[in-house]
Write a protein that holds these residues in place. Structure first.
Motif, PDB file in Angstrom:
ATOM      1  N   VAL A  85      71.509 124.892  22.345  1.00 39.56           N
ATOM      2  CA  VAL A  85      71.668 125.911  23.379  1.00 39.56           C
ATOM      3  C   VAL A  85      72.038 125.218  24.681  1.00 39.56           C
ATOM      4  O   VAL A  85      71.300 124.359  25.158  1.00 39.56           O
ATOM      5  N   ARG A  86      73.176 125.592  25.219  1.00 38.29           N
ATOM      6  CA  ARG A  86      73.590 125.124  26.544  1.00 38.29           C
ATOM      7  C   ARG A  86      73.757 126.348  27.425  1.00 38.29           C
ATOM      8  O   ARG A  86      73.819 127.481  26.945  1.00 38.29           O
ATOM      9  N   ARG A  87      73.860 126.116  28.687  1.00 38.19           N
ATOM     10  CA  ARG A  87      73.962 127.249  29.616  1.00 38.19           C
ATOM     11  C   ARG A  87      75.198 128.098  29.349  1.00 38.19           C
ATOM     12  O   ARG A  87      75.164 129.312  29.528  1.00 38.19           O
ATOM     13  N   VAL A  88      76.260 127.493  28.899  1.00 41.96           N
ATOM     14  CA  VAL A  88      77.458 128.281  28.599  1.00 41.96           C
ATOM     15  C   VAL A  88      77.160 129.316  27.514  1.00 41.96           C
ATOM     16  O   VAL A  88      77.682 130.424  27.547  1.00 41.96           O
ATOM     17  N   ASN A  89      76.279 128.978  26.553  1.00 42.79           N
ATOM     18  CA  ASN A  89      75.899 129.940  25.520  1.00 42.79           C
ATOM     19  C   ASN A  89      75.180 131.134  26.126  1.00 42.79           C
ATOM     20  O   ASN A  89      75.364 132.273  25.696  1.00 42.79           O
ATOM     21  N   LEU A  90      74.366 130.875  27.149  1.00 41.95           N
ATOM     22  CA  LEU A  90      73.633 131.954  27.804  1.00 41.95           C
ATOM     23  C   LEU A  90      74.569 132.856  28.594  1.00 41.95           C
ATOM     24  O   LEU A  90      74.385 134.071  28.624  1.00 41.95           O
ATOM     25  N   VAL A  91      75.576 132.260  29.223  1.00 41.89           N
ATOM     26  CA  VAL A  91      76.553 133.070  29.960  1.00 41.89           C
ATOM     27  C   VAL A  91      77.348 133.943  28.989  1.00 41.89           C
ATOM     28  O   VAL A  91      77.570 135.128  29.247  1.00 41.89           O
ATOM     29  N   MET A  92      77.744 133.372  27.857  1.00 40.62           N
ATOM     30  CA  MET A  92      78.464 134.161  26.853  1.00 40.62           C
ATOM     31  C   MET A  92      77.581 135.281  26.311  1.00 40.62           C
ATOM     32  O   MET A  92      78.042 136.411  26.153  1.00 40.62           O
ATOM     33  N   TYR A  93      76.304 134.980  26.076  1.00 43.28           N
ATOM     34  CA  TYR A  93      75.395 136.004  25.585  1.00 43.28           C
ATOM     35  C   TYR A  93      75.192 137.098  26.635  1.00 43.28           C
ATOM     36  O   TYR A  93      75.139 138.285  26.300  1.00 43.28           O
ATOM     37  N   ALA A  94      75.104 136.712  27.884  1.00 44.25           N
ATOM     38  CA  ALA A  94      74.964 137.704  28.960  1.00 44.25           C
ATOM     39  C   ALA A  94      76.136 138.675  28.940  1.00 44.25           C
ATOM     40  O   ALA A  94      75.959 139.888  29.081  1.00 44.25           O
ATOM     41  N   GLY A  95      77.338 138.149  28.749  1.00 44.62           N
ATOM     42  CA  GLY A  95      78.513 139.007  28.688  1.00 44.62           C
ATOM     43  C   GLY A  95      78.483 139.953  27.504  1.00 44.62           C
ATOM     44  O   GLY A  95      78.855 141.122  27.615  1.00 44.62           O
ATOM     45  N   PRO A 105      69.681 136.756  36.629  1.00 45.59           N
ATOM     46  CA  PRO A 105      69.983 135.377  37.051  1.00 45.59           C
ATOM     47  C   PRO A 105      68.999 134.329  36.530  1.00 45.59           C
ATOM     48  O   PRO A 105      69.326 133.134  36.586  1.00 45.59           O
ATOM     49  N   ILE A 106      67.853 134.713  35.993  1.00 45.37           N
ATOM     50  CA  ILE A 106      66.961 133.704  35.420  1.00 45.37           C
ATOM     51  C   ILE A 106      67.592 133.031  34.209  1.00 45.37           C
ATOM     52  O   ILE A 106      67.153 131.969  33.782  1.00 45.37           O
ATOM     53  N   HIS A 107      68.652 133.646  33.676  1.00 48.84           N
ATOM     54  CA  HIS A 107      69.316 133.111  32.491  1.00 48.84           C
ATOM     55  C   HIS A 107      70.548 132.264  32.816  1.00 48.84           C
ATOM     56  O   HIS A 107      71.180 131.751  31.895  1.00 48.84           O
ATOM     57  N   TRP A 108      70.870 132.098  34.102  1.00 46.58           N
ATOM     58  CA  TRP A 108      72.048 131.282  34.425  1.00 46.58           C
ATOM     59  C   TRP A 108      71.979 130.598  35.786  1.00 46.58           C
ATOM     60  O   TRP A 108      72.733 129.663  36.039  1.00 46.58           O
ATOM     61  N   ASN A 109      71.072 131.005  36.669  1.00 43.11           N
ATOM     62  CA  ASN A 109      71.023 130.456  38.024  1.00 43.11           C
ATOM     63  C   ASN A 109      69.715 129.691  38.222  1.00 43.11           C
ATOM     64  O   ASN A 109      68.652 130.287  38.384  1.00 43.11           O
ATOM     65  N   GLU A 110      69.820 128.369  38.215  1.00 42.77           N
ATOM     66  CA  GLU A 110      68.643 127.517  38.322  1.00 42.77           C
ATOM     67  C   GLU A 110      67.857 127.762  39.613  1.00 42.77           C
ATOM     68  O   GLU A 110      66.634 127.853  39.598  1.00 42.77           O
ATOM     69  N   VAL A 126      66.306 127.471  34.275  1.00 41.82           N
ATOM     70  CA  VAL A 126      66.944 128.589  33.578  1.00 41.82           C
ATOM     71  C   VAL A 126      66.311 128.712  32.191  1.00 41.82           C
ATOM     72  O   VAL A 126      66.007 127.705  31.543  1.00 41.82           O
ATOM     73  N   ILE A 127      66.100 129.953  31.748  1.00 39.74           N
ATOM     74  CA  ILE A 127      65.547 130.173  30.407  1.00 39.74           C
ATOM     75  C   ILE A 127      66.506 131.037  29.590  1.00 39.74           C
ATOM     76  O   ILE A 127      67.235 131.862  30.131  1.00 39.74           O
ATOM     77  N   ALA A 128      66.469 130.817  28.285  1.00 38.10           N
ATOM     78  CA  ALA A 128      67.292 131.615  27.369  1.00 38.10           C
ATOM     79  C   ALA A 128      66.763 133.042  27.318  1.00 38.10           C
ATOM     80  O   ALA A 128      65.572 133.290  27.488  1.00 38.10           O
TER      81      ALA A 128
END
Length: 142
Positions: free
Chosen positions: A23-33, A40-45, A56-58
């Motif tokens: 799991v990398r942050r890019v995965n979380l951004v894609m999942y958010a979309g 923002p807890i899922h992408w903004n430290e 950031v948490i998944a």
């Protein structure tokens, strides 16, 4: 896709080998979309830390989905999952580096039911923390 698991080839107590899901942050951004959950807890430290999180948490549902993925990868048929439930017990912290973190999922066949169905109990961890508890699925086998 994996070969279809047959009911007669499965025994109670049988372990399903662990699988790692990076799991990398890019995965979380894609999942958010995909999910529409842009908290923002899922992408903004910076934001995550201001609300008391370590980083950031998944998304919980992203984490849960990795358990579902594990089951469908094992059985070889996404339509074979009859029931799937979890309790969220800890966070998956995703650092901002090239490696991110890993969700590790393993399973054990807990029960054989009628109609070629089995109950699979999952262990879902990130690092040393169990991130899902009471995770189990009922699966229809061939």
């Amino acid at each position: 896709m994996a070969a279809t698991v047959k009911y007669d080839d499965v025994e109670v107590g049988q372990e399903i080998p662990a699988a790692d899901y990076p799991v990398r942050r890019v995965n979380l951004v894609m999942y958010a979309g995909a999910s529409g959950d842009f908290n923002p807890i899922h992408w903004n430290e910076r934001f995550a830390k201001t609300v008391g999180l370590p980083d950031v948490i998944a998304h919980g549902m992203y984490t849960m989905a990795q358990g579902g993925r594990f089951i469908t990868d094992w059985v070889g048929d996404p339509g074979a999952v009859i029931d799937y439930g979890v309790r969220f017990s800890s966070m998956v912290v995703v650092p901002d580096d090239d490696q991110g973190t890993v969700i590790r999922v393993s399973g054990v066949v807990k029960e054989k039911l009628e109609d070629k169905r089995v109950v699979v109990a999952l262990t879902v961890k990130s690092g040393d923390s169990r991130v899902l508890s009471r995770a189990q699925s009922v699966v229809q086998l061939a």
